[in-house]
Design a protein around this motif. Structure first.
Motif, PDB file in Angstrom:
ATOM      1  N   PRO A 172       7.561  14.794  -4.311  1.00  0.00           N
ATOM      2  CA  PRO A 172       6.300  14.927  -5.102  1.00  0.00           C
ATOM      3  C   PRO A 172       5.326  13.730  -5.381  1.00  0.00           C
ATOM      4  O   PRO A 172       6.116  12.689  -5.484  1.00  0.00           O
ATOM      5  CB  PRO A 172       6.955  15.467  -6.345  1.00  0.00           C
ATOM      6  CG  PRO A 172       8.336  16.121  -5.716  1.00  0.00           C
ATOM      7  CD  PRO A 172       8.556  15.221  -4.732  1.00  0.00           C
ATOM      8  N   PRO A 173       4.041  13.602  -5.646  1.00  0.00           N
ATOM      9  CA  PRO A 173       3.468  12.535  -5.873  1.00  0.00           C
ATOM     10  C   PRO A 173       3.520  11.670  -7.105  1.00  0.00           C
ATOM     11  O   PRO A 173       3.533  10.600  -7.023  1.00  0.00           O
ATOM     12  CB  PRO A 173       1.966  13.141  -5.731  1.00  0.00           C
ATOM     13  CG  PRO A 173       2.069  14.608  -6.100  1.00  0.00           C
ATOM     14  CD  PRO A 173       3.242  15.102  -5.644  1.00  0.00           C
ATOM     15  N   GLU A 174       4.429  12.393  -7.955  1.00  0.00           N
ATOM     16  CA  GLU A 174       4.811  11.553  -9.039  1.00  0.00           C
ATOM     17  C   GLU A 174       5.788  10.607  -8.601  1.00  0.00           C
ATOM     18  O   GLU A 174       5.823   9.718  -9.417  1.00  0.00           O
ATOM     19  CB  GLU A 174       5.463  12.724  -9.890  1.00  0.00           C
ATOM     20  CG  GLU A 174       4.445  13.614 -10.593  1.00  0.00           C
ATOM     21  CD  GLU A 174       4.188  14.987  -9.579  1.00  0.00           C
ATOM     22  OE1 GLU A 174       3.297  15.432 -10.244  1.00  0.00           O
ATOM     23  OE2 GLU A 174       4.967  15.024  -8.732  1.00  0.00           O
ATOM     24  N   GLN A 175       6.606  10.744  -7.644  1.00  0.00           N
ATOM     25  CA  GLN A 175       7.512   9.792  -6.801  1.00  0.00           C
ATOM     26  C   GLN A 175       6.681   8.475  -6.753  1.00  0.00           C
ATOM     27  O   GLN A 175       7.122   7.474  -7.170  1.00  0.00           O
ATOM     28  CB  GLN A 175       8.312  10.366  -6.136  1.00  0.00           C
ATOM     29  CG  GLN A 175       9.279  11.511  -6.466  1.00  0.00           C
ATOM     30  CD  GLN A 175      10.839  10.839  -6.957  1.00  0.00           C
ATOM     31  OE1 GLN A 175      11.288   9.887  -6.361  1.00  0.00           O
ATOM     32  NE2 GLN A 175      11.032  11.209  -8.123  1.00  0.00           N
ATOM     33  N   ALA A 176       5.649   8.846  -5.798  1.00  0.00           N
ATOM     34  CA  ALA A 176       4.955   7.598  -5.383  1.00  0.00           C
ATOM     35  C   ALA A 176       4.147   6.960  -6.559  1.00  0.00           C
ATOM     36  O   ALA A 176       3.945   5.694  -6.299  1.00  0.00           O
ATOM     37  CB  ALA A 176       3.968   8.030  -4.681  1.00  0.00           C
ATOM     38  N   GLU A 177       3.978   7.701  -7.640  1.00  0.00           N
ATOM     39  CA  GLU A 177       3.182   7.096  -8.797  1.00  0.00           C
ATOM     40  C   GLU A 177       4.101   6.140  -9.629  1.00  0.00           C
ATOM     41  O   GLU A 177       3.750   5.227 -10.173  1.00  0.00           O
ATOM     42  CB  GLU A 177       2.668   8.328  -9.646  1.00  0.00           C
ATOM     43  CG  GLU A 177       1.530   7.637 -10.619  1.00  0.00           C
ATOM     44  CD  GLU A 177       0.507   8.733 -11.348  1.00  0.00           C
ATOM     45  OE1 GLU A 177      -0.595   8.757 -11.442  1.00  0.00           O
ATOM     46  OE2 GLU A 177       1.341   9.933 -11.450  1.00  0.00           O
ATOM     47  N   LEU A 222       0.822  -1.108  -0.050  1.00  0.00           N
ATOM     48  CA  LEU A 222      -0.338  -0.013   0.138  1.00  0.00           C
ATOM     49  C   LEU A 222       0.840   1.113   0.082  1.00  0.00           C
ATOM     50  O   LEU A 222       1.731   1.253   0.896  1.00  0.00           O
ATOM     51  CB  LEU A 222      -0.910  -0.020   1.077  1.00  0.00           C
ATOM     52  CG  LEU A 222      -1.762   1.405   1.258  1.00  0.00           C
ATOM     53  CD1 LEU A 222      -2.768   1.465   0.290  1.00  0.00           C
ATOM     54  CD2 LEU A 222      -2.421   1.168   3.013  1.00  0.00           C
ATOM     55  N   ILE A 223       0.793   2.193  -0.848  1.00  0.00           N
ATOM     56  CA  ILE A 223       1.527   3.382  -0.844  1.00  0.00           C
ATOM     57  C   ILE A 223       0.494   4.480  -0.765  1.00  0.00           C
ATOM     58  O   ILE A 223      -0.589   4.570  -1.120  1.00  0.00           O
ATOM     59  CB  ILE A 223       1.994   3.467  -2.642  1.00  0.00           C
ATOM     60  CG1 ILE A 223       2.841   2.399  -3.125  1.00  0.00           C
ATOM     61  CG2 ILE A 223       2.918   4.718  -2.635  1.00  0.00           C
ATOM     62  CD1 ILE A 223       3.175   2.251  -4.408  1.00  0.00           C
ATOM     63  N   ILE A 224       1.070   5.544   0.156  1.00  0.00           N
ATOM     64  CA  ILE A 224       0.234   6.724   0.499  1.00  0.00           C
ATOM     65  C   ILE A 224       1.239   8.077   0.171  1.00  0.00           C
ATOM     66  O   ILE A 224       2.316   7.929   0.228  1.00  0.00           O
ATOM     67  CB  ILE A 224       0.080   6.716   2.014  1.00  0.00           C
ATOM     68  CG1 ILE A 224      -0.875   5.458   2.479  1.00  0.00           C
ATOM     69  CG2 ILE A 224      -0.470   8.025   2.258  1.00  0.00           C
ATOM     70  CD1 ILE A 224      -0.965   5.246   4.002  1.00  0.00           C
ATOM     71  N   THR A 225       0.507   8.964  -0.475  1.00  0.00           N
ATOM     72  CA  THR A 225       1.136  10.142  -0.969  1.00  0.00           C
ATOM     73  C   THR A 225       0.286  11.407  -0.743  1.00  0.00           C
ATOM     74  O   THR A 225      -1.160  11.123  -0.624  1.00  0.00           O
ATOM     75  CB  THR A 225       1.479  10.166  -2.428  1.00  0.00           C
ATOM     76  OG1 THR A 225       2.078  11.132  -2.827  1.00  0.00           O
ATOM     77  CG2 THR A 225       0.213  10.051  -3.300  1.00  0.00           C
ATOM     78  N   CYS A 264      -0.437  -1.675  -7.442  1.00  0.00           N
ATOM     79  CA  CYS A 264      -0.965  -2.026  -6.153  1.00  0.00           C
ATOM     80  C   CYS A 264      -1.961  -0.931  -5.456  1.00  0.00           C
ATOM     81  O   CYS A 264      -2.334  -0.009  -5.996  1.00  0.00           O
ATOM     82  CB  CYS A 264       0.210  -2.275  -5.005  1.00  0.00           C
ATOM     83  SG  CYS A 264       1.097  -0.811  -4.658  1.00  0.00           S
ATOM     84  N   ALA A 265      -2.333  -1.135  -4.251  1.00  0.00           N
ATOM     85  CA  ALA A 265      -3.142  -0.395  -3.603  1.00  0.00           C
ATOM     86  C   ALA A 265      -2.638   1.056  -3.268  1.00  0.00           C
ATOM     87  O   ALA A 265      -1.157   1.129  -3.049  1.00  0.00           O
ATOM     88  CB  ALA A 265      -3.502  -1.031  -2.197  1.00  0.00           C
ATOM     89  N   PHE A 266      -3.236   2.125  -3.573  1.00  0.00           N
ATOM     90  CA  PHE A 266      -2.665   3.546  -3.588  1.00  0.00           C
ATOM     91  C   PHE A 266      -3.688   4.476  -3.317  1.00  0.00           C
ATOM     92  O   PHE A 266      -4.717   4.659  -3.566  1.00  0.00           O
ATOM     93  CB  PHE A 266      -2.180   3.692  -5.222  1.00  0.00           C
ATOM     94  CG  PHE A 266      -1.169   4.884  -5.320  1.00  0.00           C
ATOM     95  CD1 PHE A 266      -0.732   5.532  -4.354  1.00  0.00           C
ATOM     96  CD2 PHE A 266      -1.224   5.346  -6.818  1.00  0.00           C
ATOM     97  CE1 PHE A 266       0.169   6.587  -4.624  1.00  0.00           C
ATOM     98  CE2 PHE A 266      -0.326   6.450  -6.843  1.00  0.00           C
ATOM     99  CZ  PHE A 266       0.432   7.021  -5.958  1.00  0.00           C
ATOM    100  N   HIS A 267      -3.140   5.236  -2.073  1.00  0.00           N
ATOM    101  CA  HIS A 267      -4.013   5.937  -1.364  1.00  0.00           C
ATOM    102  C   HIS A 267      -3.459   7.423  -1.459  1.00  0.00           C
ATOM    103  O   HIS A 267      -2.518   7.623  -1.055  1.00  0.00           O
ATOM    104  CB  HIS A 267      -4.409   5.558   0.075  1.00  0.00           C
ATOM    105  CG  HIS A 267      -5.480   6.297   0.848  1.00  0.00           C
ATOM    106  ND1 HIS A 267      -7.059   6.327   0.493  1.00  0.00           N
ATOM    107  CD2 HIS A 267      -5.316   7.628   1.335  1.00  0.00           C
ATOM    108  CE1 HIS A 267      -7.651   7.040   1.276  1.00  0.00           C
ATOM    109  NE2 HIS A 267      -6.735   8.024   1.766  1.00  0.00           N
ATOM    110  N   TRP A 268      -4.349   8.480  -1.674  1.00  0.00           N
ATOM    111  CA  TRP A 268      -3.847   9.904  -1.623  1.00  0.00           C
ATOM    112  C   TRP A 268      -4.764  10.680  -0.846  1.00  0.00           C
ATOM    113  O   TRP A 268      -5.667  10.404  -0.386  1.00  0.00           O
ATOM    114  CB  TRP A 268      -3.810  10.357  -3.004  1.00  0.00           C
ATOM    115  CG  TRP A 268      -5.313  10.633  -3.418  1.00  0.00           C
ATOM    116  CD1 TRP A 268      -5.678   9.768  -4.439  1.00  0.00           C
ATOM    117  CD2 TRP A 268      -6.112  11.539  -3.532  1.00  0.00           C
ATOM    118  NE1 TRP A 268      -7.128  10.088  -4.707  1.00  0.00           N
ATOM    119  CE2 TRP A 268      -7.377  11.094  -4.340  1.00  0.00           C
ATOM    120  CE3 TRP A 268      -6.236  12.688  -2.823  1.00  0.00           C
ATOM    121  CZ2 TRP A 268      -8.476  12.033  -4.262  1.00  0.00           C
ATOM    122  CZ3 TRP A 268      -7.417  13.587  -2.854  1.00  0.00           C
ATOM    123  CH2 TRP A 268      -8.582  13.229  -3.358  1.00  0.00           C
TER     124      TRP A 268
END
Length: 390
Positions: free
Chosen positions: A344-349, A333-336, A358-362
């Protein structure tokens, strides 16, 4: 799960099949929070970048005098070639020595916060620099080579354990315990373990001007070895947890801790779940936007006569994008934060795409102001429950 800093209740959401939402897809309240928090993050980023730039000045002087230029290029080639193998077993050898743990009760404030038994633990790191040319230098860091962690344990034996790795300069146990509502997870049945990263807190060498100074004070090779030691020391802690009877371990981390957590998910297959929070995955690209540290880095590279291709290849050594994850997809699970300008959220993306979407929450906040944090804490709880407490 009330966070210590009151924040607006403007919830985020899980990313869609295409990734993070476009700005036009947000509500007006979400856009307002994202834009205002991003502006605040730029000011914070400039302050931190100034400190990082100052920590790199010794390497600038060495490069100007010509004493480090050839060595720096040799180091970059070493890590670039190692990264090219894409084999975490070569890049991050497993500890071969079982740590001898020293444990003592934490201060009464920590036990009052946790409402349970809290111990500060320490042990001598068995880490040897991956690069043979740096082993003598790394052995000389006396304070850094003593690992520190805090362990929240229940009285009725080992429980599934949630481990947390802090961000750059943010090593204080009390701050992290409150920020991530760790007392709530503890009351939910988890034991909790907080690791102090190399060169932070009590691991900072004498006369370090700030916690974390050593991460950037020894050139790129120093950063690479600090990441390797963080991975090594955490794996030693996993050995210790298993020895005490713990059989389920989840890992989360924020910022630099999120970067480390994502890397550990590619190195150690004993993790039941991994949750990188506002992670960086390509530090070189991120640092290009961090004024004034980016100018200091360009000057250092110019003086050392290193090219972008060589630096980029070496940077992949500690990037989780360079290795296949060992934690199953349904346990990632990634959170950004959409307003984050430090990570920057582009890194998490990028990590999300590498991890098979995978699961991805902002959330609509920045690097420090995690707007509607209880929302993603509940998301973490639902995510972990089946394989941690089920």
């Amino acid at each position: 799960m009330d966070p210590p800093i009151p924040v607006p209740d403007v919830p985020g959401d899980d990313a869609g099949a295409r990734g993070l939402p476009r700005r036009v897809d947000l509500t007006w309240r979400q856009r307002l929070i994202v834009d205002s928090s991003a502006a605040a993050d730029l000011a914070l980023r400039t302050g931190i970048a100034s400190m990082i730039g100052a920590s790199m000045l010794p390497t600038i002087v060495g490069a100007a005098l010509g004493s480090h230029s050839r060595a720096e290029r040799d180091h970059l080639r070493f890590y670039g070639e190692l990264a090219g193998e894409k084999d975490p077993r070569l890049s991050f050898p497993a500890p071969t020595v079982t740590p001898r743990i020293s444990s003592r009760p934490a201060n009464p404030v920590a036990e009052w916060i946790a409402k349970g038994q809290v111990h500060n633990i320490r042990f001598n790191s068995s880490f040897e620099a991956v690069n043979p040319a740096l082993r003598e230098q790394c052995r000389a860091y006396q304070r850094n080579n003593v690992v520190h962690a805090q362990h929240w344990r229940h009285d009725d034996g080992p429980h599934p354990t949630l481990c947390l790795i802090h961000g750059f300069m943010g090593s204080a146990y009390l701050f992290n315990g409150l920020f991530f509502s760790l007392p709530w997870f503890y009351r939910s049945g988890y034991d909790v373990l907080l690791l102090t990263l190399p060169f932070h807190g009590r691991r900072a060498e004498r006369f370090s001007p700030f916690s974390g100074y050593g991460y950037f004070a020894h050139g790129f090779a120093g950063f690479a070895e600090a990441m390797a030691q963080a991975v090594h020391d955490f794996r030693s802690l996993v050995d210790y947890l298993e020895y005490t009877g713990v059989d389920r371990i989840a890992l989360t981390g924020m910022s630099l801790g999120g970067y480390t957590a994502a890397l550990l998910a590619c190195v150690d297959d004993r993790l039941q779940a991994v949750i990188p929070n506002v992670p960086v995955v390509t530090p070189d690209r991120t640092a290009e936007e961090w004024f004034p540290a980016n100018q200091v880095m360009r000057l250092r590279n110019l003086l050392a006569r290193t090219d972008d291709e060589l630096s980029g290849a070496a940077t992949m050594y500690s990037s989780p994008l360079n290795y296949a994850p060992l934690v199953p997809k349904d346990r990632r699970l990634i959170i950004t934060g959409l307003g984050d300008r430090l990570a920057p959220p582009e890194q998490a993306e990028m990590l999300w795409k590498h991890w098979d979407r995978c699961a991805f929450h902002w959330f609509p906040g920045n690097h420090v102001l995690h707007v509607s944090q209880p929302d993603y804490l509940r998301r973490m709880t639902r995510f972990m429950r089946p394989f941690m407490l089920g």
